[in-house]
Design a protein around this motif. Sequence first.
Motif, PDB file in Angstrom:
ATOM      1  N   THR A 103       0.801  -1.224   0.000  1.00  0.00           N
ATOM      2  CA  THR A 103       0.000   0.000   0.000  1.00  0.00           C
ATOM      3  C   THR A 103       0.832   1.272   0.000  1.00  0.00           C
ATOM      4  O   THR A 103       0.327   2.338  -0.336  1.00  0.00           O
ATOM      5  CB  THR A 103      -0.925   0.044   1.230  1.00  0.00           C
ATOM      6  OG1 THR A 103      -0.126   0.185   2.417  1.00  0.00           O
ATOM      7  CG2 THR A 103      -1.771  -1.216   1.320  1.00  0.00           C
ATOM      8  N   GLY A 104       2.095   1.182   0.433  1.00  0.00           N
ATOM      9  CA  GLY A 104       2.909   2.387   0.550  1.00  0.00           C
ATOM     10  C   GLY A 104       2.373   3.359   1.576  1.00  0.00           C
ATOM     11  O   GLY A 104       2.709   4.549   1.553  1.00  0.00           O
ATOM     12  N   ASP A 105       1.549   2.874   2.500  1.00  0.00           N
ATOM     13  CA  ASP A 105       0.890   3.738   3.491  1.00  0.00           C
ATOM     14  C   ASP A 105       0.099   4.854   2.810  1.00  0.00           C
ATOM     15  O   ASP A 105       0.004   5.971   3.324  1.00  0.00           O
ATOM     16  CB  ASP A 105       1.899   4.320   4.482  1.00  0.00           C
ATOM     17  CG  ASP A 105       1.887   3.604   5.821  1.00  0.00           C
ATOM     18  OD1 ASP A 105       0.826   3.046   6.177  1.00  0.00           O
ATOM     19  OD2 ASP A 105       2.920   3.586   6.503  1.00  0.00           O
ATOM     20  N   ASP A 106      -0.470   4.561   1.652  1.00  0.00           N
ATOM     21  CA  ASP A 106      -1.256   5.520   0.885  1.00  0.00           C
ATOM     22  C   ASP A 106      -2.712   5.052   0.852  1.00  0.00           C
ATOM     23  O   ASP A 106      -2.998   3.947   0.393  1.00  0.00           O
ATOM     24  CB  ASP A 106      -0.699   5.640  -0.531  1.00  0.00           C
ATOM     25  CG  ASP A 106      -1.497   6.613  -1.383  1.00  0.00           C
ATOM     26  OD1 ASP A 106      -2.409   6.159  -2.113  1.00  0.00           O
ATOM     27  OD2 ASP A 106      -1.221   7.819  -1.309  1.00  0.00           O
ATOM     28  N   ALA A 107      -3.615   5.894   1.332  1.00  0.00           N
ATOM     29  CA  ALA A 107      -5.016   5.496   1.463  1.00  0.00           C
ATOM     30  C   ALA A 107      -5.661   5.165   0.115  1.00  0.00           C
ATOM     31  O   ALA A 107      -6.435   4.217   0.005  1.00  0.00           O
ATOM     32  CB  ALA A 107      -5.810   6.595   2.175  1.00  0.00           C
ATOM     33  N   GLU A 108      -5.356   5.953  -0.929  1.00  0.00           N
ATOM     34  CA  GLU A 108      -5.948   5.687  -2.243  1.00  0.00           C
ATOM     35  C   GLU A 108      -5.423   4.378  -2.833  1.00  0.00           C
ATOM     36  O   GLU A 108      -6.178   3.612  -3.436  1.00  0.00           O
ATOM     37  CB  GLU A 108      -5.648   6.852  -3.192  1.00  0.00           C
ATOM     38  CG  GLU A 108      -6.520   8.078  -2.957  1.00  0.00           C
ATOM     39  CD  GLU A 108      -8.002   7.791  -3.177  1.00  0.00           C
ATOM     40  OE1 GLU A 108      -8.342   7.121  -4.169  1.00  0.00           O
ATOM     41  OE2 GLU A 108      -8.817   8.239  -2.359  1.00  0.00           O
ATOM     42  N   GLN A 109      -4.133   4.135  -2.666  1.00  0.00           N
ATOM     43  CA  GLN A 109      -3.565   2.885  -3.172  1.00  0.00           C
ATOM     44  C   GLN A 109      -4.152   1.694  -2.425  1.00  0.00           C
ATOM     45  O   GLN A 109      -4.444   0.647  -3.015  1.00  0.00           O
ATOM     46  CB  GLN A 109      -2.037   2.919  -3.017  1.00  0.00           C
ATOM     47  CG  GLN A 109      -1.320   1.769  -3.709  1.00  0.00           C
ATOM     48  CD  GLN A 109       0.184   2.002  -3.773  1.00  0.00           C
ATOM     49  OE1 GLN A 109       0.628   3.134  -3.916  1.00  0.00           O
ATOM     50  NE2 GLN A 109       0.955   0.940  -3.649  1.00  0.00           N
ATOM     51  N   GLU A 110      -4.339   1.860  -1.119  1.00  0.00           N
ATOM     52  CA  GLU A 110      -4.940   0.804  -0.320  1.00  0.00           C
ATOM     53  C   GLU A 110      -6.371   0.532  -0.772  1.00  0.00           C
ATOM     54  O   GLU A 110      -6.774  -0.629  -0.944  1.00  0.00           O
ATOM     55  CB  GLU A 110      -4.922   1.207   1.153  1.00  0.00           C
ATOM     56  CG  GLU A 110      -5.547   0.186   2.090  1.00  0.00           C
ATOM     57  CD  GLU A 110      -5.513   0.674   3.525  1.00  0.00           C
ATOM     58  OE1 GLU A 110      -4.764   0.094   4.324  1.00  0.00           O
ATOM     59  OE2 GLU A 110      -6.237   1.648   3.850  1.00  0.00           O
ATOM     60  N   LEU A 195      10.975   9.929  16.626  1.00  0.00           N
ATOM     61  CA  LEU A 195      10.859   9.941  15.170  1.00  0.00           C
ATOM     62  C   LEU A 195       9.731   9.004  14.764  1.00  0.00           C
ATOM     63  O   LEU A 195       9.759   7.810  15.083  1.00  0.00           O
ATOM     64  CB  LEU A 195      12.161   9.473  14.524  1.00  0.00           C
ATOM     65  CG  LEU A 195      13.393  10.368  14.690  1.00  0.00           C
ATOM     66  CD1 LEU A 195      14.629   9.661  14.155  1.00  0.00           C
ATOM     67  CD2 LEU A 195      13.189  11.691  13.972  1.00  0.00           C
ATOM     68  N   ALA A 196       8.741   9.540  14.053  1.00  0.00           N
ATOM     69  CA  ALA A 196       7.574   8.745  13.662  1.00  0.00           C
ATOM     70  C   ALA A 196       7.354   8.870  12.164  1.00  0.00           C
ATOM     71  O   ALA A 196       7.849   9.783  11.508  1.00  0.00           O
ATOM     72  CB  ALA A 196       6.334   9.211  14.414  1.00  0.00           C
ATOM     73  N   ARG A 197       6.594   7.934  11.604  1.00  0.00           N
ATOM     74  CA  ARG A 197       6.159   8.030  10.217  1.00  0.00           C
ATOM     75  C   ARG A 197       4.644   7.930  10.180  1.00  0.00           C
ATOM     76  O   ARG A 197       4.010   7.543  11.162  1.00  0.00           O
ATOM     77  CB  ARG A 197       6.804   6.950   9.346  1.00  0.00           C
ATOM     78  CG  ARG A 197       6.456   5.548   9.739  1.00  0.00           C
ATOM     79  CD  ARG A 197       7.240   4.524   8.938  1.00  0.00           C
ATOM     80  NE  ARG A 197       6.641   4.254   7.652  1.00  0.00           N
ATOM     81  CZ  ARG A 197       7.043   3.272   6.840  1.00  0.00           C
ATOM     82  NH1 ARG A 197       8.073   2.520   7.182  1.00  0.00           N
ATOM     83  NH2 ARG A 197       6.443   3.052   5.697  1.00  0.00           N
ATOM     84  N   GLN A 198       4.056   8.311   9.063  1.00  0.00           N
ATOM     85  CA  GLN A 198       2.601   8.286   8.949  1.00  0.00           C
ATOM     86  C   GLN A 198       2.083   6.884   9.243  1.00  0.00           C
ATOM     87  O   GLN A 198       2.718   5.884   8.921  1.00  0.00           O
ATOM     88  CB  GLN A 198       2.179   8.730   7.558  1.00  0.00           C
ATOM     89  CG  GLN A 198       2.703   7.841   6.436  1.00  0.00           C
ATOM     90  CD  GLN A 198       2.447   8.438   5.068  1.00  0.00           C
ATOM     91  OE1 GLN A 198       2.998   9.461   4.722  1.00  0.00           O
ATOM     92  NE2 GLN A 198       1.586   7.801   4.291  1.00  0.00           N
ATOM     93  N   GLY A 199       0.929   6.840   9.895  1.00  0.00           N
ATOM     94  CA  GLY A 199       0.360   5.560  10.287  1.00  0.00           C
ATOM     95  C   GLY A 199       0.756   5.126  11.678  1.00  0.00           C
ATOM     96  O   GLY A 199       0.296   4.099  12.164  1.00  0.00           O
TER      97      GLY A 199
END
Length: 335
Positions: A103-110, A195-199
Amino acid sequence: MSTPGPRRTTIKDVAELAGVGVATVSRVLSGGSASAETRERVLDAATKLDYRPSALGRNLRQQRSGGVALLVPDITDGFYARLCDGVLSCARSYREPVTIGVTGDDAEQEADLVGGLLEQSMDRIIAVPTGDGEMWASAVRAGLNVVFADRRVWSPGQHARALDEVPAVLTDDRSGLRTAIEYLTGLGHRKIGFLARQGMSHRVAAFREAMGDLLDEDLVVFARASRDSAYAAAAGLFQRRADLTAVIAGGNMLGEAAVLAARELYVRIPRDLSLIMFDDVPWAELCSPPLTVIAQPASDVGYRAAELVLRHGRRPRTVSLPTELIVRSSCAPRR
């Protein structure tokens, strides 16, 4: 020579004609919420394309394709690679094939991937979700058997009940972060970054809670789901806050970025900066110095999630697996 027949209309075709996302089409056709204008555009596009959305409900109730779908943000990430291995190991024992989507942490791709799975009548999905609760609620109402792994999503109002019933296999981030922060404060550190990433909203919330009165919001930084963004976030934090004495990286990609940024900025670990990283990947012990980590049972997360999605009958709502602080040489008393 035979000529191929016409291509079957897909949910993506409807989304493109209606000018909306796949998740919106899925939501409208499965009876979810949408504005009157959006609903009309979607239904009009479906009619023009002669789209027959059997896979969004009726098909799933009447027949099921074999196998399990697994959706992860990044197959090259060590944690998710081991999670995949756990899913594959369990599915093998059930003699079920696994289809993996990234998904690449991408809502549209998911949403696009989920729409494709609905089209194929594949109704069993293990997902590390991006956070689009409304899309997942629509998918659950459409008949998907979903289990969340590593994190879960929520949605307010009418979608809350559907998501509340979705099982999830999680690691005990709260306990892991509490132990790590107790260790750092015991060494005299007070200016501790994250340090965080989206999600990672669940992990960020656990960090804030564990820090309590010591929390400095300016020391919580976010990166997108890429190595370049992770490096930029780490380097920016190190350059902006000279008073920073310790940092916790929310995942192994972020830990890698922290090590690289520290090396290029001549920040010495652990003399100038103590570092703790989520996830015990092989290179953490080979690093110079070896990294202190919050180890997570990634393979067990995948295995238990596969058990839940393949199991019949009553299932637990949440399975929480323990983390472990493994102390190495990347932390030192504050100078």
